[in-house]
Design an enzyme around this catalytic site. Structure first.
Site, PDB file in Angstrom:
ATOM      1  N   ASP A 276       2.573  -4.543   8.010  1.00 39.17           N
ATOM      2  CA  ASP A 276       1.959  -3.710   7.357  1.00 39.17           C
ATOM      3  C   ASP A 276       0.632  -3.944   8.138  1.00 39.17           C
ATOM      4  O   ASP A 276      -0.512  -4.994   7.379  1.00 39.17           O
ATOM      5  CB  ASP A 276       1.921  -3.221   6.531  1.00 39.17           C
ATOM      6  CG  ASP A 276      -0.093  -2.228   6.185  1.00 39.17           C
ATOM      7  OD1 ASP A 276      -0.136  -2.219   6.614  1.00 39.17           O
ATOM      8  OD2 ASP A 276       0.054  -1.710   5.060  1.00 39.17           O
TER       9      ASP A 276
ATOM     10  N   HIS B  58       0.979  -1.136   0.159  1.00 38.31           N
ATOM     11  CA  HIS B  58       0.057   0.014   0.110  1.00 38.31           C
ATOM     12  C   HIS B  58       0.859   1.284  -0.141  1.00 38.31           C
ATOM     13  O   HIS B  58       1.660   1.609   0.729  1.00 38.31           O
ATOM     14  CB  HIS B  58      -1.021   0.378   1.095  1.00 38.31           C
ATOM     15  CG  HIS B  58      -1.730   0.708   1.216  1.00 38.31           C
ATOM     16  ND1 HIS B  58      -1.791   2.065   1.676  1.00 38.31           N
ATOM     17  CD2 HIS B  58      -3.075   0.774   1.174  1.00 38.31           C
ATOM     18  CE1 HIS B  58      -2.673   2.983   1.799  1.00 38.31           C
ATOM     19  NE2 HIS B  58      -4.112   2.326   1.436  1.00 38.31           N
TER      20      HIS B  58
ATOM     21  N   LYS C  24     -10.392   0.214  10.703  1.00 43.96           N
ATOM     22  CA  LYS C  24     -10.656  -0.890   9.759  1.00 43.96           C
ATOM     23  C   LYS C  24     -10.792  -2.145  11.173  1.00 43.96           C
ATOM     24  O   LYS C  24     -10.904  -3.128  10.612  1.00 43.96           O
ATOM     25  CB  LYS C  24      -9.712  -1.513   8.928  1.00 43.96           C
ATOM     26  CG  LYS C  24      -9.167  -0.821   8.201  1.00 43.96           C
ATOM     27  CD  LYS C  24      -7.900  -1.261   6.868  1.00 43.96           C
ATOM     28  CE  LYS C  24      -7.135   0.126   7.056  1.00 43.96           C
ATOM     29  NZ  LYS C  24      -7.868   0.685   4.936  1.00 43.96           N
TER      30      LYS C  24
ATOM     31  N   CYS D 204      -5.185   1.868  -3.198  1.00 44.92           N
ATOM     32  CA  CYS D 204      -3.222   2.613  -3.058  1.00 44.92           C
ATOM     33  C   CYS D 204      -3.015   1.666  -3.337  1.00 44.92           C
ATOM     34  O   CYS D 204      -1.072   1.642  -2.458  1.00 44.92           O
ATOM     35  CB  CYS D 204      -3.632   3.689  -1.313  1.00 44.92           C
ATOM     36  SG  CYS D 204      -5.025   4.567  -0.744  1.00 44.92           S
TER      37      CYS D 204
ATOM     38  N   GLN E  86      -4.393  -4.830   7.422  1.00 42.38           N
ATOM     39  CA  GLN E  86      -5.876  -5.555   6.455  1.00 42.38           C
ATOM     40  C   GLN E  86      -5.981  -7.174   7.247  1.00 42.38           C
ATOM     41  O   GLN E  86      -6.238  -7.975   7.195  1.00 42.38           O
ATOM     42  CB  GLN E  86      -5.192  -6.200   5.236  1.00 42.38           C
ATOM     43  CG  GLN E  86      -5.537  -5.362   4.597  1.00 42.38           C
ATOM     44  CD  GLN E  86      -7.427  -4.235   4.392  1.00 42.38           C
ATOM     45  OE1 GLN E  86      -7.653  -4.725   5.009  1.00 42.38           O
ATOM     46  NE2 GLN E  86      -6.875  -3.279   4.170  1.00 42.38           N
TER      47      GLN E  86
END
Ligand SMILES: Cc1ncc(COP(=O)(O)O)c(C=O)c1O
Ligand SMILES: Cc1ncc(COP(=O)(O)O)c(C=O)c1O
Lengths: 156, 405, 405, 156
Positions: B198, B121, B224, B362, B201
């Site tokens: 990261d 991303h 999220k 992104c 998600q």
């Protein structure tokens, strides 16, 4: 909860007229402590004899009633104690302030314990716990003869 | 908590979109919020509000305790060793910027290399890009395979003696590929390279165990994860937080301030300058409670069934092409339709109340690599059902009808 | 809106503290929130939630419009020339860090000087301090006078040919001194020096007109302005936002991304990396509405009457010493009591439901200068009344009684 | 609001079979446009004769139905127009897409206006406005013979 729990006669007395607020002559150990959030400052001086006894203890400093009372009561109590006893007392006190309902040590008598327990009112005021413990942490630094100021890093 | 009744806990689904029920398939972008999280914000502001950590009065003490309580909850939720390894930020983007900036300042020199992947991303690329200019470092990209996966081998091949940091996604927000982060971490550590994950998600969908994964940094976006907007979490091993310089400067993170110099506070204050997102942190505690009440195992099972079902349905639909085909796939279904641009798809689906995202999500580097200018993406949350995926498929068919006129 | 009924709009005052009515005198730390702001957050999350600017579906479009609408409202509220001069940050602290970092990167060289004042909050010192190490710059402090004020002369005296930025507070959060920022700005500009105003304490209380003040940067904390936590505003002249490099990197702020390089987006996106504090920005629109409904002139009048009344009451109380005596004074009453430490005062007042702050209020340099380790501070908001100040005085008297036992 | 408002026959037709999708030979002005959010790309080629007439206009590119249809309809319309007329048309179109209920210009006839108005459905979809206007902004760049890509800064 009653305010009297925290600002008891004994704390106000020691806060206003702190015992041992002076500088031990010929001290051989010392340490500075600082609580930057409140501005409390304390400098502890120790004279430890060849038998590892505290032959004199004193402090200089300024701060709120709780921190001054704590330093005053603590220094009174530590006089003539042995190094090992000091360690035990500090640990027991910190334990009591943090979570324990009472002091467990057998080194001091009930009357002395009552004096220390008067500081337990800070439990209701989490922001004030540091005021009550500053002198005790600083004493530990002094015993370890740490050169650095307790709780204060070097400037960056 | 019954997984089939979860939708009821999300008040948004009582509302209509263009007179249709809302079919929300944009959770990779941001999740909806359960009632208990919204209520907590309301109650905090109306009954308990105060700033944190600065005053000694009743409300301030209570707020500080609540705030620190969320830190402990989060520590347990991700099984970090120490609550001080949890730093609150304004989002995952800030979390990654914090690491890139402070790690870059202290440890990177001209010629050093950072290893990313083609799946990243922009939030896990732009902060490192800054160091190219500032420090003269180089950025390498581990390549995806034909299924849109990043394998351990692809990482291994891309490591050089100059690699000083590996920064990779846990779960691709485009192909849905779940990376073997534990294996990659142990590979990285075998070469003495720290690793940042990261976890934007990963965190909402997968069981997290920081001590098991053993990564150095893990970045999370709370919005999220069924939490409020404007909040993120950086997990970082204590040794790093102790070693790295502070990031933003301001009130609350200092120890002593003089005209000549400043000394900085201990963790966790060192990285939390200024007034923090107090209400959001406190409400995020409810998000963690919500996740715990369902159980992350149940969430994983539910979402993985849904993902499989979605793949089946879309594969049967001859005009749909799925993007990527990872063996280990998270709750993301990206696709294209022949002859219909993703933005046209999204607009037409929206008319039916089906909310998806269209664009490069992104991830421009990945889209360039795939030769696609834009894709459509349906992504899942705990509240989705098979019915939602059937409706998605119906709307796709309507889309084709309009364009085949 | 009747200024005497304002308290009713703040649900917090329906609650008791230690069985007493809450007398909230800690607004300089953070203000309480009116019902309409809290309701807006609730409604947004339960009926309209979506992420901003990234998806084309209905909820996303609606959220984006609401978000941008707050930007326009804020532009009008502070009379900025262009909505793109409003950048949303996580707080005033981040706003100042943003300026110090990007301005420092681009314009500061070894030996350059930044001019602050002795009144500055740590948030307007630590970010500049970083540049000492990084860039070898020097920081100067304009001195206060005996009344705790910063005069135009004090600034003028401290400017040198090497001064590259002046960064000063609008209203001291300790002495309450309101600085002559318009005059200082014009002085700065006459010497071609840009100026940043730390408006944390100015914005909630004073009429703001950016075009009239003509400053280059103005930093605001929304949580002190009847808005949600986790949000700030940086006002910056467009020429600066166009010229300065970006700050944090991530999604939403880029134009095009390739493996070799990145081009950045236009304003306002350039400085808003990652998912922003969507709900908070939208709710902050209600804070502006709230302020507009009362009228900032009415607020100024009400608070200035209260401040005068508070000064009178405390001056009559012989044991109270007010800190600073500025001619132009905002809603802050800092004081000391002989022989009673500020933290003891705050704890005792709290028992009566009187919430004040004690300490150095993130202004250690000022406290050093005044020779005080800590002060007690009562600070006012639009909901306060003379009755609150009478209660403050009563509690102070109780305090003395306890200590005089 | 009905989806037919946006995806009308005429847009779908131009979107699928764009007119003038080629590269003018011996073009003397051109410009590239890019909408990074959607990925829409357009490259416009102009041949302007000595009388400042557009003697040929064409485009290459890819994108959503709205952007392709917009480029297709626009290029059809601009052929044989004078420079001044082009400017007026672009302004009038952008005005219509942003806020005006109809086109005001007298340069084109009702039939041509109806074609352009078919793009006005994007007003209901603020995120799609850029799709409809990209070709028009790029035409302006080409007329100004701007060397830079419309909407795209240099790499940093
Ligand atoms: C004068 C001043 N400047 C800066 C700040 C920092 O604002 P924040 O903590 O909201 O970032 C404050 C408040 O704490 C303040 O009073
Ligand atoms: C994989 C990934 N990384 C990073 C981000 C950035 O997160 P945020 O925008 O919340 O800072 C996102 C979400 O936008 C994401 O999906």
């Amino acid at each position: 909860m009653d305010l009297k729990d925290l600002y008891q006669e004994i704390i106000l007395d020691h806060g206003k007229n702190p015992r041992n607020l002076r500088k031990t002559e010929n001290f051989n150990k010392d340490a500075k402590g600082h609580n930057p959030l409140c501005g409390d400052k304390v400098h502890i001086f120790l004279k430890i004899d060849e038998n590892k006894n505290i032959s004199d203890i004193s402090f200089e400093g300024s701060g709120c009633a709780i921190s001054m009372a704590s330093a005053s009561i603590m220094t009174d109590l530590m006089k003539e104690k042995k190094e090992k006893e000091v360690k035990e007392l500090v640990e027991d006190f910190l334990q009591m302030i943090k979570e324990s309902p009472e002091m467990k040590t057998k080194i001091i008598n009930e009357n002395e314990k009552t004096k220390l327990m008067s500081l337990s009112g800070v439990k209701q005021y989490p922001m004030r716990v540091k005021c009550a413990t500053l002198a005790w942490h600083t004493l530990t630094s002094a015993m370890n003869n740490s050169q650095e100021e307790t709780n204060t890093e070097k400037f960056d | 908590m019954n997984i089939n009744n979860i939708k009821k806990q999300f008040p948004i689904f009582n509302n209509k979109v263009h007179n249709n029920d809302l079919v929300y398939l944009d959770s990779a972008n941001s999740s909806q919020k359960p009632q208990m999280v919204v209520d907590r914000i309301y109650d905090f502001y109306t009954k308990e509000f105060s700033n944190v950590g600065r005053s000694v009065h009743y409300l301030a003490v209570a707020a500080t305790n609540l705030y620190e309580n969320t830190r402990s909850m989060m520590q347990k939720y991700i099984n970090a060793k120490d609550p001080n390894e949890i730093v609150f930020t304004k989002g995952a983007t800030e979390a990654i910027n914090l690491v890139a900036n402070t790690f870059g300042q202290k440890f990177l020199r001209e010629g050093d290399e950072i290893l990313l992947t083609e799946l990243e991303h922009h939030s896990n690329y732009v902060p490192w890009h800054y160091l190219r200019k500032l420090k003269g470092i180089k950025i390498n990209f581990a390549e995806i395979n034909n299924d849109g996966e990043i394998t351990l081998e692809s990482i291994e091949k891309s490591i050089t003696p100059k690699t000083k940091m590996i920064a990779i996604t846990h779960l691709s927000n485009v192909t849905g590929a779940i990376l073997p982060i534990k294996e990659i971490t142990s590979l990285a550590h075998s070469k003495n390279i720290p690793i940042l994950i990261d976890g934007c998600q990963g965190a909402p969908h997968l069981k997290l165990d920081m001590q098991d994964i053993d990564c150095d940094f893990y970045a999370i976006s709370c919005h999220k994860m069924y939490g409020p907007t404007g909040l993120g979490v950086l997990y970082a091993k204590k040794k790093w937080l102790d070693t790295l310089p502070p990031y933003q400067g301001g009130g609350g993170m200092i120890r002593e301030v003089k005209k000549e110099g400043i000394s900085f506070g201990d963790l966790p204050n060192k990285y939390e300058a200024g007034t923090m997102a107090t209400a959001q942190v406190i409400a995020f505690g409810e998000s963690i409670k919500f996740l715990n009440q369902i159980g992350i195992q149940n969430i994983e099972k539910h979402e993985s069934e849904l993902t499989k079902y979605g793949e089946e349905v879309l594969r049967k639909n001859n005009s749909v092409k799925l993007v990527g085909n990872p063996k280990n796939k998270g709750s993301v279904l990206s696709f294209t339709l022949d002859g219909i641009h993703a933005h046209d798809i999204a607009t037409i689906l929206d008319e039916d109340g089906v909310a998806i995202r269209a664009g490069h999500h992104c991830c421009q580097i990945l889209h360039d690599k795939l030769g696609l200018s834009a894709t459509a993406r349906a992504s899942l949350g705990v509240y989705n059902t098979k019915d939602d995926l059937d409706k998605l498929n119906e709307s796709i068919n309507k889309c084709k009808k309009i364009f085949d006129r």
